[in-house]
Design an enzyme around this catalytic site. Structure first.
Site, PDB file in Angstrom:
ATOM      1  N   GLY A  31      51.841  47.007  43.829  1.00 13.20           N
ATOM      2  CA  GLY A  31      51.150  48.213  43.359  1.00 13.20           C
ATOM      3  C   GLY A  31      49.785  48.303  44.037  1.00 13.20           C
ATOM      4  CG  HIS A  32      46.779  45.433  43.142  1.00 15.20           C
ATOM      5  ND1 HIS A  32      47.447  44.440  42.470  1.00 15.20           N
ATOM      6  CD2 HIS A  32      45.873  45.932  42.274  1.00 15.20           C
ATOM      7  CE1 HIS A  32      46.962  44.327  41.242  1.00 15.20           C
ATOM      8  NE2 HIS A  32      46.011  45.223  41.094  1.00 15.20           N
TER       9      HIS A  32
HETATM   10  P1  AMP Z   1      43.797  46.332  38.478  1.00 16.20           P
HETATM   11  O1  AMP Z   1      43.700  45.169  39.402  1.00 16.20           O
HETATM   12  O2  AMP Z   1      44.813  46.177  37.413  1.00 16.20           O
HETATM   13  O3  AMP Z   1      42.445  46.781  37.980  1.00 16.20           O
HETATM   14  O4  AMP Z   1      44.333  47.559  39.358  1.00 16.20           O
HETATM   15  C1  AMP Z   1      43.639  47.974  40.495  1.00 16.20           C
HETATM   16  C2  AMP Z   1      44.214  49.266  40.987  1.00 16.20           C
HETATM   17  O5  AMP Z   1      45.592  49.092  41.274  1.00 16.20           O
HETATM   18  C3  AMP Z   1      44.112  50.380  39.944  1.00 16.20           C
HETATM   19  O6  AMP Z   1      43.781  51.593  40.595  1.00 16.20           O
HETATM   20  C4  AMP Z   1      45.514  50.410  39.382  1.00 16.20           C
HETATM   21  O7  AMP Z   1      45.870  51.661  38.859  1.00 16.20           O
HETATM   22  C5  AMP Z   1      46.338  50.093  40.606  1.00 16.20           C
HETATM   23  N1  AMP Z   1      47.671  49.594  40.216  1.00 16.20           N
HETATM   24  C6  AMP Z   1      47.929  48.563  39.372  1.00 16.20           C
HETATM   25  N2  AMP Z   1      49.262  48.456  39.194  1.00 16.20           N
HETATM   26  C7  AMP Z   1      49.842  49.428  39.926  1.00 16.20           C
HETATM   27  C8  AMP Z   1      51.189  49.843  40.141  1.00 16.20           C
HETATM   28  N3  AMP Z   1      52.210  49.228  39.574  1.00 16.20           N
HETATM   29  N4  AMP Z   1      51.404  50.887  40.964  1.00 16.20           N
HETATM   30  C9  AMP Z   1      50.363  51.544  41.542  1.00 16.20           C
HETATM   31  N5  AMP Z   1      49.083  51.203  41.387  1.00 16.20           N
HETATM   32  C10 AMP Z   1      48.817  50.165  40.578  1.00 16.20           C
END
Ligand code: AMP
Length: 546
Positions: A291-292
């Site tokens: 996702g990241h």
């Molecule tokens: P985090 O590390 O959880 O703060 O996420 C960092 C970025 O990655 C944020 O913009 C999230 O929305 C994005 N993100 C996390 N999981 C996913 C996913 N499964 N698909 C797309 N983007 C994601």
């Protein structure tokens, strides 16, 4: 000394020839069809020179006797020679191309890695070589170094051969260059011997090279140019031609430069901006997954320089939440970021970001209060504040956020518009596991039964979507369809399910042509969120410029 060779291949026969020439006596050589049981009965040493993955089986087949079992593998420890009490290994740090040349090379005073029984040193001494003790803990690293020194150098030479042929230039001058370079490195060390455009930071020449290189030669060129740049303390380069074409790898891999301080990041990015290069930014809390990765690839596709941050932001965690246990793995994150085209990895610690208690907060009213904000009242203020600060540090042209955290995306989009922050906020689609579960760093908290149950969130969204597509327009009715799906899963406890306006996140009196379905539930102690859009007309997704 009497020895037996098991595995009469290049290595085995080279050793047999060399030791015989040194006055040892070969009792016999045994191959794959021979009975190995009594191999250790009537000699001092059994040399096991079979392929690495067969050593353990061969050792098991030999009955322990008076002989020391010795393998010649570079990568394996002594464990593979179980159950023999007398074990050793002797690995020559040289290639053995055939038995005759190999026997000759083994007796030319080279270096051998030895371990275990002292017989290993006796073998090396008999051959007139130099023993170097390498214990099991460092074995694989020792061997990897040998692979780089020998095999990877050959791979590089092969590229020189190909490119010289394509350029129509004789190979000899390049050989001279390589030999002189190796001599320089041996004399002065690698970093002082660096020359060339990557070390100078001469981007335009690198671009020229990349344009001239055949497509399938660019990856190796760029990987090593980036390594030279890293050694010279310069940021990596990006291949503008994007040599890799598959969707999953639609970026040129990089070696991200870790940047722990605000001052260093600003200095590097100021230089990039002065050179007219655009900066794309992906803020994360690390423990990266695809996702990241998808955000990083989107950033790499549209910007010259990609910055990702890894910062587990205390401001967005309530005291009861998982700040301390939030998963962290910087080494792996660096690899994921590199595979997805990140150039600079901003990795501040908490004191770098918050040297004093924060007296300033950025708060986006209303949008931050509902849904996740109702369950986590301080969460979004923490997010808006850190994102504002990160925007001020990085100064990106574009910033990439996942729709996975849809409310967060809505808040950041509104915040940048309200405060006229000069950045384009780009929303990217949710990346899911094969069974539909949205990827999340927190998924590692789930036990196997919980992991299986977690898929209920996207099943509820599917049911809600189907209801809207079938014509259901009452948002409460759609929410109750989703609720009933979660209620049927005993391991999940619903927090909220809602059908909302995609921009205001309010529940409308009747659903229009654009709806966002939101859901949050606890599976065990892990709180999971998910969402999806249901558009029955043309839409302006969040994160697109207004
Ligand atoms: P985090 O590390 O959880 O703060 O996420 C960092 C970025 O990655 C944020 O913009 C999230 O929305 C994005 N993100 C996390 N999981 C996913 C996913 N499964 N698909 C797309 N983007 C994601």
């Amino acid at each position: 000394m009497l020895f037996t060779v098991v595995g009469p291949g290049r290595a085995g026969l080279s050793f047999a020839g060399a030791l015989t020439a040194s006055g040892w006596r070969c009792v016999r050589t045994l191959g794959r069809h021979d009975d190995l049981r009594s191999a250790a009965a009537d000699c001092d040493v059994v040399l096991v020179t079979v392929p690495d993955d067969r050593i353990a089986a061969v050792a098991l087949a030999i009955a322990p006797g008076r002989a020391v079992l010795v393998h010649a593998s570079g990568a394996k420890g002594l464990d593979v020679l179980k159950p023999h009490p007398l074990r050793a290994s002797v690995h020559p740090l040289m290639s053995l191309p055939d038995p005759a040349t190999g026997a000759d090379k083994l007796r030319r005073g080279g270096v051998f890695a030895v371990a275990g029984d002292p017989v290993a040193e006796r073998i090396v001494n008999a051959l007139g070589g130099r023993p170097v003790t390498v214990d099991d803990d460092h074995r694989a690293l020792y061997h990897a170094t040998a692979a780089v020194a020998a095999n990877h150098l050959v791979a590089l030479c092969a590229q020189v051969e190909r490119l010289a042929a394509q350029a129509g230039v004789p190979l000899a001058p390049y050989w001279d260059l390589m030999e002189t370079t190796l001599e320089n490195v041996r004399r002065s060390g690698a970093i002082p011997s660096l020359t060339g455009p990557a070390a100078r930071g001469d981007t335009s020449t690198i671009s020229l090279h990349l344009e001239a290189l055949p497509t399938d030669e660019r990856t190796l060129y760029l990987a090593l140019a980036n390594e030279a740049a890293r050694l010279a303390g310069r940021p990596p380069y990006r291949d503008p031609a994007r040599t890799v074409s598959t969707e999953a790898l639609a970026v040129t891999p990089t070696i991200p430069v870790p940047v722990p301080t605000i001052a260093e990041l600003r200095a590097r990015l100021d230089a990039e901006r002065r050179a007219g290069r655009t900066v794309g930014f992906v803020p994360t809390m690390g423990y990266l997954h695809d996702g990241h990765g998808s955000l990083m690839r989107a950033a790499a596709a549209a910007n010259d320089v990609v910055v990702a941050s890894i910062f587990v932001n205390p401001l967005q965690f309530a005291p009861t939440e998982d700040l301390a246990s939030y998963p962290r793995d910087l080494e792996r994150d660096t690899a994921v970021a590199g595979a997805n085209g990140v150039h600079l990895l901003f990795t501040p610690d908490v004191t770098e970001m918050y040297p004093r208690p924060m007296l300033s907060t950025v708060s986006v009213a209303e949008l931050s209060a509902r849904w996740d904000g109702a369950s986590r009242p301080t969460h979004f203020d923490g997010v808006s504040t850190v994102v504002t600060k990160l925007f001020n540090i990085v100064g990106p042209c574009r910033a990439y956020f996942g729709e996975k955290d849809y409310q967060q995306l809505a808040i950041i989009t509104r915040m940048t518009a309200d405060l006229a922050i000069p950045v384009e906020v780009i929303g990217c689609p949710i990346v899911r596991e094969a069974d539909g579960l949205a990827m999340s760093s927190r998924n590692v908290y789930l036990s196997p039964p919980q992991r299986a149950a977690a898929v209920v969130l996207c099943r509820a969204l599917d049911a809600g979507t189907a209801a809207v597509v079938d014509g259901m327009r009452d948002p409460d009715a759609v929410a109750s369809v989703m609720r009933s799906v979660v209620a049927a899963e005993p391991l999940a406890t619903l927090d909220y399910a809602a059908a909302v306006d995609p921009h205001t996140l309010e529940v409308p009196t009747a659903l229009g042509s654009h709806t966002r379905l939101l859901i949050a539930a606890r599976v065990g102690t892990t709180r999971l969120i998910d969402n999806c859009g249901v558009d029955t007309g043309s839409s302006r997704p969040l994160g697109t410029p207004t």
